[in-house]
Design an enzyme around this catalytic site. Sequence first.
Site, mmCIF file in Angstrom:
data_model
loop_
_atom_site.group_PDB
_atom_site.id
_atom_site.type_symbol
_atom_site.label_atom_id
_atom_site.label_comp_id
_atom_site.label_asym_id
_atom_site.label_seq_id
_atom_site.Cartn_x
_atom_site.Cartn_y
_atom_site.Cartn_z
ATOM 1 N N HIS A 1 0.866 -1.196 0.000
ATOM 2 C CA HIS A 1 0.000 0.000 0.000
ATOM 3 C C HIS A 1 0.892 1.232 0.000
ATOM 4 O O HIS A 1 1.323 1.715 1.049
ATOM 5 C CB HIS A 1 -0.917 -0.037 1.234
ATOM 6 C CG HIS A 1 -1.884 1.095 1.316
ATOM 7 N ND1 HIS A 1 -3.003 1.058 2.137
ATOM 8 C CD2 HIS A 1 -1.926 2.300 0.702
ATOM 9 C CE1 HIS A 1 -3.678 2.190 2.020
ATOM 10 N NE2 HIS A 1 -3.036 2.972 1.156
ATOM 11 N N GLU B 1 -10.896 3.478 6.465
ATOM 12 C CA GLU B 1 -9.838 4.378 6.959
ATOM 13 C C GLU B 1 -10.563 5.469 7.756
ATOM 14 O O GLU B 1 -10.488 5.514 8.975
ATOM 15 C CB GLU B 1 -9.054 4.974 5.780
ATOM 16 C CG GLU B 1 -7.982 5.988 6.186
ATOM 17 C CD GLU B 1 -7.303 6.668 4.978
ATOM 18 O OE1 GLU B 1 -7.870 6.651 3.864
ATOM 19 O OE2 GLU B 1 -6.202 7.231 5.174
ATOM 20 N N ASP C 1 1.936 7.219 1.985
ATOM 21 C CA ASP C 1 2.485 8.407 1.302
ATOM 22 C C ASP C 1 3.656 8.924 2.141
ATOM 23 O O ASP C 1 3.512 9.897 2.895
ATOM 24 C CB ASP C 1 1.405 9.486 1.183
ATOM 25 C CG ASP C 1 0.149 8.978 0.491
ATOM 26 O OD1 ASP C 1 0.150 8.916 -0.753
ATOM 27 O OD2 ASP C 1 -0.809 8.611 1.196
#
Length: 332
Positions: free
Chosen positions: A16, A199, A278
């Site tokens: 991910h 999430e 990220d």
Amino acid sequence: MDIISYVSEMPKAELHLHIEGTLEPEMMMALAEKHGVVLPYTTLDEVHAAYNFSDLQSFLDLYYFGASVLRDESDFFDLMWAYLVKCRQQNIVHTEIMFDPQTHTDRGIAFDVMMKGYLGALKQAEAEWGQSFKLIMCFLRHLSQASAFETLGMAEPFSDDIDAVGLDSGELGNPPEKFSDVFAAAAQQGYQCVAHAGEEGPPAYIWGALNSLNVARIDHGVRCLEDDELVAQLVRDQTPLTVCPLSNVRLCVVDEMKDHPILTMLDKGLLVTVNSDDPPYFGGYLNDNFLAMVGGLGLAQDQAKQLAANSFKASFLDEEKKQYFLGALDSF
Ligand code: HPA
Ligand code: ZN
């Protein structure tokens, strides 16, 4: 071997990771200068100060803005190359990389400019040090299903290079069911399916991703813990959850690392994995996530090994390659 060396050096997979979310501030500023893009910051400190997010949307606003400096093939190559070098440094022997075509095609960048840059770097890393990888093309869920279908069409010439489709961007208000037709079409064309769910969104979105999109994995999924029946099913089916601890802290999904439920999830028998999402935006790459778990959760060696083993089991690698990497982890 101490735990810090163990987690840093053990072979692992990442499942991910948004490639557009690996844009380091230095590269953002250099590309802005190259293309004459005016950024609202002039120093690295100002960029870092902007990385103070209150929720997913506050991050996405900056993330899409940052991605706007990516213009030509070499920009996409350089972005991908920088991440692959991190993989080599952190012993991420296999990685399944998400990319967001609509972030680029919607601003007039051709699909094949992006794709040729990404694939050039991937093929070079594969040739130079045997980097193993797969690609996951994500649809932006704040856009329409028609736009997702258009993107699926644009990917056709690259269908041999793309392994899976995914679903990302703002979760709340964009339930999985909005994309059931395009996921069915993608599955029909031979793509594996994954989706971000649970999430910020409720357990109903995880049920939706399983039942309406037929996903093989759930990205994040931490909010499954609010629904015992859902947890029981995820355990029974061993549906992988690609959890991102530092991301969850920075986007206020949990308050602090010490409150993160990932080890509780592991104890419940869920097939959880650790991922970076990220990295520069959230404070670190994959090893930094493991190290934050060592510091905040007291991650032990047997738990780290289990999480690394899960990363291979949950991957889209064929059985032979899974066994190869699991063997390498075992003898590490
Ligand atoms: N969630 C949803 N969309 C995203 C994320 C995320 O964590 N990162 C990049 N796009
Ligand atoms: Zn994500």
